[in-house]
Write an enzyme that holds these catalytic residues in place. Sequence first.
Site, PDB file in Angstrom:
ATOM      1  N   ASN A 117       1.506   3.242  -2.509  1.00  0.00           N
ATOM      2  CA  ASN A 117       0.802   4.272  -3.291  1.00  0.00           C
ATOM      3  C   ASN A 117      -0.411   4.806  -2.532  1.00  0.00           C
ATOM      4  OD1 ASN A 117       1.944   4.784  -6.101  1.00  0.00           O
ATOM      5  ND2 ASN A 117       2.083   2.556  -5.954  1.00  0.00           N
ATOM      6  N   ARG A 174     -16.619 -14.007  -8.837  1.00  0.00           N
ATOM      7  CA  ARG A 174     -16.047 -12.672  -8.987  1.00  0.00           C
ATOM      8  C   ARG A 174     -17.137 -11.608  -8.845  1.00  0.00           C
ATOM      9  NH1 ARG A 174     -11.222 -11.598 -10.840  1.00  0.00           N
ATOM     10  NH2 ARG A 174     -10.920 -13.642 -11.767  1.00  0.00           N
ATOM     11  N   GLY A 203       0.774  -1.233   0.000  1.00  0.00           N
ATOM     12  CA  GLY A 203       0.000   0.000   0.000  1.00  0.00           C
ATOM     13  C   GLY A 203       0.806   1.284   0.000  1.00  0.00           C
ATOM     14  N   ASP A 239     -10.521  -4.219 -20.313  1.00  0.00           N
ATOM     15  CA  ASP A 239      -9.283  -4.969 -20.528  1.00  0.00           C
ATOM     16  C   ASP A 239      -8.216  -4.494 -19.545  1.00  0.00           C
ATOM     17  OD1 ASP A 239     -10.364  -6.412 -22.642  1.00  0.00           O
ATOM     18  OD2 ASP A 239      -9.985  -4.749 -24.017  1.00  0.00           O
ATOM     19  N   HIS A 260      -0.042   1.684 -12.986  1.00  0.00           N
ATOM     20  CA  HIS A 260       0.668   0.493 -13.461  1.00  0.00           C
ATOM     21  C   HIS A 260       2.131   0.866 -13.700  1.00  0.00           C
ATOM     22  CE1 HIS A 260       1.235  -3.387 -15.381  1.00  0.00           C
ATOM     23  NE2 HIS A 260       1.900  -2.777 -16.342  1.00  0.00           N
TER      24      HIS A 260
HETATM   25  C1  GRF Z   1       2.791  -0.683  -7.723  1.00  0.00           C
HETATM   26  O1  GRF Z   1       3.969  -0.856  -8.466  1.00  0.00           O
HETATM   27  C2  GRF Z   1       1.621  -0.415  -8.635  1.00  0.00           C
HETATM   28  O2  GRF Z   1       1.952   0.317  -9.769  1.00  0.00           O
HETATM   29  C3  GRF Z   1       1.225  -1.809  -9.030  1.00  0.00           C
HETATM   30  O3  GRF Z   1       1.389  -2.576  -7.875  1.00  0.00           O
HETATM   31  C4  GRF Z   1       2.369  -1.966  -7.048  1.00  0.00           C
HETATM   32  C5  GRF Z   1       1.717  -1.715  -5.726  1.00  0.00           C
HETATM   33  O4  GRF Z   1       2.639  -1.210  -4.779  1.00  0.00           O
HETATM   34  N1  GRF Z   1      -0.115  -1.821  -9.579  1.00  0.00           N
HETATM   35  P1  GRF Z   1       2.077  -0.578  -3.436  1.00  0.00           P
HETATM   36  O5  GRF Z   1       1.184  -1.611  -2.789  1.00  0.00           O
HETATM   37  O6  GRF Z   1       1.325   0.664  -3.791  1.00  0.00           O
HETATM   38  O7  GRF Z   1       3.279  -0.308  -2.609  1.00  0.00           O
END
Ligand code: GRF
Length: 219
Positions: free
Chosen positions: A15, A66, A13, A144, A110
Amino acid sequence: MKKRVAVLISGRGSNMRVLVEAAKAADYPAEIVLVVSNRLDAAGLAWAREGGIPTAAIDHKAFASREAFDTAIDAALRAARVDLVALAGFMRLQSAGFVEAWAGRQINIHPSLLPLFKGLHPARQALQAGVRISGCTVHFVSRDMDAGPIIAQAAVPVLPSDTEDTLAARILIAEHRLYPLALQLVATGRARLDGHLVRIEAPVNQAQLVCSPDTAGAC
Ligand code: GRF
């Protein structure tokens, strides 16, 4: 009025944390009102709890399909009166119904310059392709995987000495700069879904859309 944002995670987490920190600023146009994790043991979930942020732990393994899992997520988002969803290392594919319901209101980060290197291990893919520049992308979520309309990107160099880990770490630093900027654009309505593209309304600081080694100081 600040936009009410939920961040969906599955792991550490980092980000999510930078979004939480950015949203503490009085003039930031969004507030993080909910952190959702599909993994009960996610480090990010514990961090959010300790910080007093409302959390929901919704274990995907407890659902038969899902769609049923997505319905539970949707209910949690609606209960928290969420305006925008930010995926941050959320490792579940979403059903078409959920994606449609949140179209234009759900973003993802991403760690590659999309449309290159979708899916898992993008840093490994970048090294295998021999590119000299990689980076990260914030995009609206579409049906997608990793293919939705692009909001903002950051570039980082790929060094001859790089391993998958060192490149991923350099990209992660760029992610932490880019994601709060991109969420700001969406929350203010200056980045808006327009068909397959994202329309950006002026005035906009170019550094919010493209972070590169040259503009790194600015973004
Ligand atoms: C990040 O590299 C994000 O871009 C990808 O998964 C990773 C998550 O990292 N989708 P964090 O959990 O935010 O540290």
